[in-house]
Design a protein around this motif. Structure first.
Motif, PDB file in Angstrom:
ATOM      1  N   ILE A 408       0.870  -1.173   0.000  1.00 29.43           N
ATOM      2  CA  ILE A 408       0.000   0.000   0.000  1.00 29.43           C
ATOM      3  C   ILE A 408       0.912   1.229   0.000  1.00 29.43           C
ATOM      4  O   ILE A 408       1.361   1.650   1.056  1.00 29.43           O
ATOM      5  CB  ILE A 408      -0.862   0.047   1.281  1.00 29.43           C
ATOM      6  CG1 ILE A 408      -1.598  -1.259   1.510  1.00 29.43           C
ATOM      7  CG2 ILE A 408      -1.827   1.239   1.258  1.00 29.43           C
ATOM      8  CD1 ILE A 408      -2.735  -1.492   0.566  1.00 29.43           C
ATOM      9  N   PRO A 409       1.231   1.773  -1.160  1.00 27.61           N
ATOM     10  CA  PRO A 409       2.069   2.972  -1.101  1.00 27.61           C
ATOM     11  C   PRO A 409       1.353   4.053  -0.287  1.00 27.61           C
ATOM     12  O   PRO A 409       0.137   4.236  -0.423  1.00 27.61           O
ATOM     13  CB  PRO A 409       2.209   3.390  -2.568  1.00 27.61           C
ATOM     14  CG  PRO A 409       1.869   2.174  -3.366  1.00 27.61           C
ATOM     15  CD  PRO A 409       0.873   1.423  -2.532  1.00 27.61           C
ATOM     16  N   LEU A 410       2.104   4.705   0.563  1.00 25.11           N
ATOM     17  CA  LEU A 410       1.531   5.680   1.491  1.00 25.11           C
ATOM     18  C   LEU A 410       2.409   6.924   1.504  1.00 25.11           C
ATOM     19  O   LEU A 410       3.606   6.840   1.776  1.00 25.11           O
ATOM     20  CB  LEU A 410       1.479   5.047   2.895  1.00 25.11           C
ATOM     21  CG  LEU A 410       0.911   5.900   4.024  1.00 25.11           C
ATOM     22  CD1 LEU A 410      -0.540   6.266   3.760  1.00 25.11           C
ATOM     23  CD2 LEU A 410       1.035   5.138   5.342  1.00 25.11           C
ATOM     24  N   LEU A 411       1.817   8.048   1.178  1.00 21.94           N
ATOM     25  CA  LEU A 411       2.535   9.323   1.162  1.00 21.94           C
ATOM     26  C   LEU A 411       1.975  10.208   2.275  1.00 21.94           C
ATOM     27  O   LEU A 411       0.820  10.082   2.646  1.00 21.94           O
ATOM     28  CB  LEU A 411       2.336  10.057  -0.178  1.00 21.94           C
ATOM     29  CG  LEU A 411       2.353   9.227  -1.458  1.00 21.94           C
ATOM     30  CD1 LEU A 411       2.105  10.138  -2.667  1.00 21.94           C
ATOM     31  CD2 LEU A 411       3.677   8.493  -1.591  1.00 21.94           C
ATOM     32  N   CYS A 412       2.788  11.122   2.751  1.00 22.96           N
ATOM     33  CA  CYS A 412       2.317  12.025   3.802  1.00 22.96           C
ATOM     34  C   CYS A 412       2.947  13.397   3.638  1.00 22.96           C
ATOM     35  O   CYS A 412       4.097  13.518   3.207  1.00 22.96           O
ATOM     36  CB  CYS A 412       2.700  11.458   5.174  1.00 22.96           C
ATOM     37  SG  CYS A 412       2.277  12.537   6.562  1.00 22.96           S
ATOM     38  N   HIS A 413       2.187  14.429   3.919  1.00 26.86           N
ATOM     39  CA  HIS A 413       2.806  15.740   4.118  1.00 26.86           C
ATOM     40  C   HIS A 413       2.195  16.438   5.318  1.00 26.86           C
ATOM     41  O   HIS A 413       1.062  16.170   5.702  1.00 26.86           O
ATOM     42  CB  HIS A 413       2.731  16.618   2.865  1.00 26.86           C
ATOM     43  CG  HIS A 413       1.346  16.995   2.419  1.00 26.86           C
ATOM     44  ND1 HIS A 413       0.741  16.434   1.322  1.00 26.86           N
ATOM     45  CD2 HIS A 413       0.462  17.897   2.904  1.00 26.86           C
ATOM     46  CE1 HIS A 413      -0.455  16.966   1.149  1.00 26.86           C
ATOM     47  NE2 HIS A 413      -0.661  17.858   2.095  1.00 26.86           N
ATOM     48  N   LEU A 414       2.988  17.309   5.909  1.00 26.08           N
ATOM     49  CA  LEU A 414       2.485  18.234   6.925  1.00 26.08           C
ATOM     50  C   LEU A 414       2.088  19.511   6.209  1.00 26.08           C
ATOM     51  O   LEU A 414       2.789  19.980   5.313  1.00 26.08           O
ATOM     52  CB  LEU A 414       3.572  18.597   7.944  1.00 26.08           C
ATOM     53  CG  LEU A 414       4.317  17.486   8.676  1.00 26.08           C
ATOM     54  CD1 LEU A 414       5.121  18.098   9.834  1.00 26.08           C
ATOM     55  CD2 LEU A 414       3.358  16.440   9.202  1.00 26.08           C
ATOM     56  N   SER A 415       0.958  20.084   6.634  1.00 22.09           N
ATOM     57  CA  SER A 415       0.559  21.392   6.098  1.00 22.09           C
ATOM     58  C   SER A 415      -0.364  22.031   7.123  1.00 22.09           C
ATOM     59  O   SER A 415      -0.613  21.440   8.167  1.00 22.09           O
ATOM     60  CB  SER A 415      -0.140  21.231   4.746  1.00 22.09           C
ATOM     61  OG  SER A 415      -1.202  20.311   4.861  1.00 22.09           O
ATOM     62  N   HIS A 416      -0.878  23.224   6.832  1.00 25.13           N
ATOM     63  CA  HIS A 416      -1.769  23.913   7.774  1.00 25.13           C
ATOM     64  C   HIS A 416      -1.163  23.958   9.180  1.00 25.13           C
ATOM     65  O   HIS A 416      -1.741  23.391  10.122  1.00 25.13           O
ATOM     66  CB  HIS A 416      -3.140  23.239   7.829  1.00 25.13           C
ATOM     67  CG  HIS A 416      -3.764  23.013   6.486  1.00 25.13           C
ATOM     68  ND1 HIS A 416      -4.357  24.027   5.784  1.00 25.13           N
ATOM     69  CD2 HIS A 416      -3.856  21.907   5.712  1.00 25.13           C
ATOM     70  CE1 HIS A 416      -4.806  23.548   4.635  1.00 25.13           C
ATOM     71  NE2 HIS A 416      -4.518  22.268   4.564  1.00 25.13           N
ATOM     72  N   PRO A 417      -0.012  24.580   9.336  1.00 20.91           N
ATOM     73  CA  PRO A 417       0.598  24.601  10.669  1.00 20.91           C
ATOM     74  C   PRO A 417      -0.093  25.599  11.601  1.00 20.91           C
ATOM     75  O   PRO A 417      -0.726  26.555  11.165  1.00 20.91           O
ATOM     76  CB  PRO A 417       2.029  25.058  10.390  1.00 20.91           C
ATOM     77  CG  PRO A 417       1.925  25.876   9.154  1.00 20.91           C
ATOM     78  CD  PRO A 417       0.799  25.276   8.335  1.00 20.91           C
ATOM     79  N   TYR A 418       0.015  25.333  12.878  1.00 23.18           N
ATOM     80  CA  TYR A 418      -0.466  26.209  13.953  1.00 23.18           C
ATOM     81  C   TYR A 418       0.663  26.327  14.960  1.00 23.18           C
ATOM     82  O   TYR A 418       1.573  25.504  14.984  1.00 23.18           O
ATOM     83  CB  TYR A 418      -1.686  25.592  14.639  1.00 23.18           C
ATOM     84  CG  TYR A 418      -2.824  25.297  13.692  1.00 23.18           C
ATOM     85  CD1 TYR A 418      -3.841  26.227  13.491  1.00 23.18           C
ATOM     86  CD2 TYR A 418      -2.861  24.099  12.975  1.00 23.18           C
ATOM     87  CE1 TYR A 418      -4.880  25.957  12.608  1.00 23.18           C
ATOM     88  CE2 TYR A 418      -3.890  23.833  12.088  1.00 23.18           C
ATOM     89  CZ  TYR A 418      -4.895  24.767  11.905  1.00 23.18           C
ATOM     90  OH  TYR A 418      -5.913  24.505  11.033  1.00 23.18           O
ATOM     91  N   ALA A 419       0.568  27.308  15.840  1.00 31.78           N
ATOM     92  CA  ALA A 419       1.618  27.468  16.850  1.00 31.78           C
ATOM     93  C   ALA A 419       1.804  26.186  17.643  1.00 31.78           C
ATOM     94  O   ALA A 419       2.918  25.824  18.000  1.00 31.78           O
ATOM     95  CB  ALA A 419       1.278  28.626  17.785  1.00 31.78           C
ATOM     96  N   ASP A 420       0.703  25.473  17.917  1.00 35.36           N
ATOM     97  CA  ASP A 420       0.790  24.312  18.797  1.00 35.36           C
ATOM     98  C   ASP A 420       0.733  22.965  18.080  1.00 35.36           C
ATOM     99  O   ASP A 420       0.726  21.929  18.739  1.00 35.36           O
ATOM    100  CB  ASP A 420      -0.303  24.361  19.881  1.00 35.36           C
ATOM    101  CG  ASP A 420      -1.700  24.504  19.291  1.00 35.36           C
ATOM    102  OD1 ASP A 420      -1.839  25.064  18.182  1.00 35.36           O
ATOM    103  OD2 ASP A 420      -2.667  24.061  19.931  1.00 35.36           O
ATOM    104  N   GLY A 421       0.663  22.969  16.758  1.00 33.73           N
ATOM    105  CA  GLY A 421       0.610  21.686  16.076  1.00 33.73           C
ATOM    106  C   GLY A 421       0.421  21.851  14.585  1.00 33.73           C
ATOM    107  O   GLY A 421       0.571  22.961  14.044  1.00 33.73           O
ATOM    108  N   VAL A 422       0.050  20.784  13.925  1.00 31.85           N
ATOM    109  CA  VAL A 422       0.030  20.799  12.464  1.00 31.85           C
ATOM    110  C   VAL A 422      -0.893  19.687  11.970  1.00 31.85           C
ATOM    111  O   VAL A 422      -1.194  18.744  12.702  1.00 31.85           O
ATOM    112  CB  VAL A 422       1.483  20.623  11.935  1.00 31.85           C
ATOM    113  CG1 VAL A 422       2.004  19.219  12.262  1.00 31.85           C
ATOM    114  CG2 VAL A 422       1.614  20.943  10.461  1.00 31.85           C
ATOM    115  N   SER A 423      -1.320  19.827  10.734  1.00 28.97           N
ATOM    116  CA  SER A 423      -2.102  18.777  10.100  1.00 28.97           C
ATOM    117  C   SER A 423      -1.175  17.786   9.396  1.00 28.97           C
ATOM    118  O   SER A 423      -0.151  18.176   8.831  1.00 28.97           O
ATOM    119  CB  SER A 423      -3.067  19.416   9.094  1.00 28.97           C
ATOM    120  OG  SER A 423      -3.623  18.428   8.252  1.00 28.97           O
ATOM    121  N   LEU A 424      -1.522  16.515   9.430  1.00 30.67           N
ATOM    122  CA  LEU A 424      -0.812  15.480   8.659  1.00 30.67           C
ATOM    123  C   LEU A 424      -1.793  14.963   7.616  1.00 30.67           C
ATOM    124  O   LEU A 424      -2.906  14.539   7.960  1.00 30.67           O
ATOM    125  CB  LEU A 424      -0.374  14.311   9.548  1.00 30.67           C
ATOM    126  CG  LEU A 424       0.654  14.587  10.629  1.00 30.67           C
ATOM    127  CD1 LEU A 424      -0.016  14.953  11.942  1.00 30.67           C
ATOM    128  CD2 LEU A 424       1.545  13.357  10.841  1.00 30.67           C
TER     129      LEU A 424
END
Lengths: 514, 514
Positions: A408-424
């Protein structure tokens, strides 16, 4: 070929392949236009999630709405909901139809279902230029919003990947986030006020910069997903169009050092509007698929090898505003990237990102033609938990399928950062069985594993796609028992007959794919 | 002499002057410490609003709690609420006791009232330095928060005027805003997660940077004012302590041009942490009271006369962060001030502001000794409505009292700016009748006029002091009928017996001053 184009809602869509049951006997809807022809019903039968595409391509629909209403104002909307409530007709609000969580899909049920298309409640209604407040009808699409604001030198700055089709009401109802949310905020930050219509009353939330008068009612309706009422208009905070916008890229040595560059930049108060970090697998795809077109790839790879980076992680930085602001933001970005030993790549990859920013969903159909299915999901977590979330999701999905098709190829990026965390944000692929039921079943198994992993580490059920029907089994784990009762109490107050989007948000259907 | 000092909660306070009825028969509270002695009851009888001070100075209290509980953990809090709910005892949560809206005052009622002092649920519980998330007990005061964070180089940046005494739980429950909210945000922006205890359940809202899972439960409890549950802890977003903080001042030619300077600065995305504009009357007070001490006033006035400014409006600008960030912010501020033809005054008045920032409430008692009463109220509105709100409030209050005491000095400043609007903060004075009932009656008349004026132009019922009991008659005009029903439905779900702060937020008492 446009995804969701009214003339061709799904590539490969052929209405004549579907057999729809005759609609049951429906109440009279007064002066509201309500259509029961097969074409309207089919075009409003499904959202844009992978199971939706699989079902539509196969000509196999578990259910379709029995009628589609086109109200022209709040009064017509109110009368529709009253009639539906009195006669037990279930109502599904429809904006752009781009839900990827089963948020607009009817469930097979003996009671009739009416889909309410908000397309006629659209356009810019009022503009307060002094305060930067623009009132839009709920059915206004992304391009319509920006077209109305541009002549005044204004922008909403809200660019979800569904921008071309999704609507103001849908954004508010599902907690939409634009690609530049780091600068402009999520949709909840952009909503100053709104109107919503429910079976038992109308909610008018005045546009105020802030108020200390009790619980913020805007938050009752942001994320309400058509279950607590139908949003008919929103007063949105708009800003002067930026003088300039710039995107540049760097390559972090690995995912861990890339995360640390992002975290430090954000916590230092970076003036960026966009920040994104791809993991190794996604970077590999971006370098081969995204850059090969420019014939730049072999050169780039050689250049990186010389710098000791063979399997790096792509960082994208965006900033907009005055030329001075943008320069300042990139000075910070380059400094933090340098301190994290990333290699600065400049503007090339950023240009590709801007060119392709709304196009990735269209790749799905080509992949399906080639026998591969792909879907995405996303979550959010504090910075301290990013590694744990990433590990849990990869552990759950990699090797999730047995046999020769196990990868199952699986890609990830972080985006939409916040001071206390981020979206994966994760993208997975699997070899798609030709039988649609088998394909949907394989998808459902992977989806369940992914959401179980996300919930097991206490990360957000979803970052910007809402709960819909497909996340509804997991959302109560985030809300807790008391929180779930709270939301249910509000739903009961506004919609005691339970006719609004009955399987969405609360009370999911038995099957994940409905 | 400290306002609300546990050793002397009100200047002039003398407990022996009060006669308290014997407490009625109360249920058993298990292992929770509950005190019924007069001293504890008196110290928890009133908040810090003007009518509170008038009543306490006069030794005339309409009601006091029958007992004060000191729970040590969530379990004790839960057991208190269950017992109270089962036996019909009304419960008032108490943080720092600094409510200026009647938010902690018992109403005369045959049913017993228990005030729950949260002082033992205090202190830093956990700190996630990577994400900048600090978990504090609800009873932690402002100085305790900053003292716990300072050794780690962190700050919450939340500095309401009540900072010395008010608490984390009280801030969240009442939509508190700090003096540097332009930079750090309101308390609602700083809350990542929280725990609350209600008679029918506990609410655990996990600390997430963002989530798309339905209505944001944090917003159900932010502004809940002890009516929907008792907040026991909050996870707060903390930031690196700024390297430097600077406050400087300018004098706008008039209020209108000052508003425009502020509006343009904010909409251009100024990197300030504080921005404040006094109207003419408040500027006059600031220049004579605030600056006379420095012997600077005559010089300043002469200097301003030379520049053609005789009756200007004081602008205060604050910025914090790195030296470079602060310089950049002040470059913008000076440019916009110059474009608005304001005269730059430099750092002098700013130093006074920093010195006095938490001291103004203490002036009230000296004024009362001299026979003058003073109170404040605040609202918020879009930029386009600021002039209308200002005019409506002045029209309602100036000349509101007949006869020789007719003049009501009225001061105003703008502060807490947002991209789409700003808060207006008013201070009024009146000659205080010696009889406390007459004094409170005069206050109530002025308060009614002020809130009617605010509501008539659709401005916010309150910007950062909550609804309490004294704003409760006006809040439903902001919520509308459906919004009010929503909040009531949540209250009923969490507290079906209606024991929590029964006159606060909803269902105000018959009289404004209770």
């Amino acid at each position: 070929r446009r995804l969701g184009d009214p003339e061709a809602p799904f590539p490969g869509f052929d209405g004549s392949r579907f057999q729809l049951a005759d609609p049951p006997s429906l109440p009279s809807w007064g002066d509201v236009e309500v259509r029961t022809d097969a074409d309207d019903r089919l075009r409003h039968a499904r959202g844009q999630g992978l199971p939706d595409v699989l079902r539509l391509r196969a000509g196999s629909l578990p259910a379709a709405p029995d009628a589609v209403a086109y109200p022209q104002n709040d009064d017509q909307l109110g009368s529709l909901l009253e009639t539906a409530s009195a006669s037990g007709v279930r109502v599904i609000p429809w904006g752009g139809g781009t839900s990827v969580t089963g948020g607009v899909n009817p469930v097979p049920d003996p009671r009739p279902t009416l889909t309410v298309d908000l397309g006629r409640l659209s356009g810019l209604e009022t503009l307060d230029e002094e305060s930067g407040l623009a009132t839009f009808g709920a059915g206004t699409s992304g391009p319509e919003v920006e077209r109305a604001l541009r002549p005044r030198g204004l922008t909403l700055g809200h660019f979800p990947q569904s921008f071309e089709l999704s609507t103001v009401g849908g954004w508010v109802a599902t907690h939409s986030s634009g690609q530049e949310s780091f600068g402009y905020g999520r949709i909840g930050d952009l909503v100053a006020g709104l109107d919503a219509v429910a079976p038992t009353g109308r909610l008018h939330i005045p546009a105020l910069p802030a108020s200390a008068a009790g619980p913020d009612l805007r938050a009752f309706m942001t994320g309400s997903e058509g279950r607590l009422g139908v949003i008919s208009r929103a007063v949105l905070r708009v800003t002067p169009s930026p003088e300039t916008m710039r995107v540049e890229a760097a390559l972090a040595r690995d995912f861990t050092s890339g995360i640390e560059i992002c975290r430090r930049l954000v916590r230092a108060g970076a003036g960026l509007s966009m920040l994104r970090l791809s993991d190794g697998p996604e970077t590999e795809v971006a370098l081969t698929v995204g850059l090969a077109k420019s014939a730049f790839e072999p050169l780039l790879r050689g250049w990186l090898r010389l710098r000791g980076v063979e399997r790096g992680c792509l960082l994208l930085f965006g900033a907009n505003g005055s030329a001075g602001d943008v320069d300042g933001a990139f000075e910070d970005a380059r400094r933090f990237a340098g301190e994290g030993r990333a290699v600065w790549l400049g503007a090339g990859p950023g240009k590709n990102w801007r060119r392709d920013r709304f196009h990735h969903p269209y790749l799905r159909d080509g992949l399906l033609d080639a026998g591969y299915a792909t879907d995405t999901f996303e979550t959010a977590a504090p910075w301290s938990k990013v590694g744990e979330v990433y590990g849990a999701v990869r552990g759950a999905l990699l090797g999730a399928v047995e046999g020769p098709e196990r990868e199952i190829p699986l890609l990830c990026h972080l985006s939409h950062p916040y001071a206390d965390g981020v979206s994966l944000y994760f993208t997975f692929f699997f070899r798609c069985p030709p039988d649609p039921d088998a394909a949907v079943e394989r998808w459902a198994g992977l989806k369940r594993r992914a959401q179980d992993a996300v919930a097991s580490v206490g990360a957000a059920t979803s970052h910007h796609h809402g709960v819909g029907s497909w996340h509804a089994p997991w959302a109560p784990r985030e809300w807790g028992e008391t929180g779930t009762r709270l939301i249910r109490a509000v739903a009961k107050e506004l919609d005691p007959a339970g006719v609004l989007n009955p399987h969405v948000l609360l009370d999911p259907a038995d099957r994940l794919d409905i």
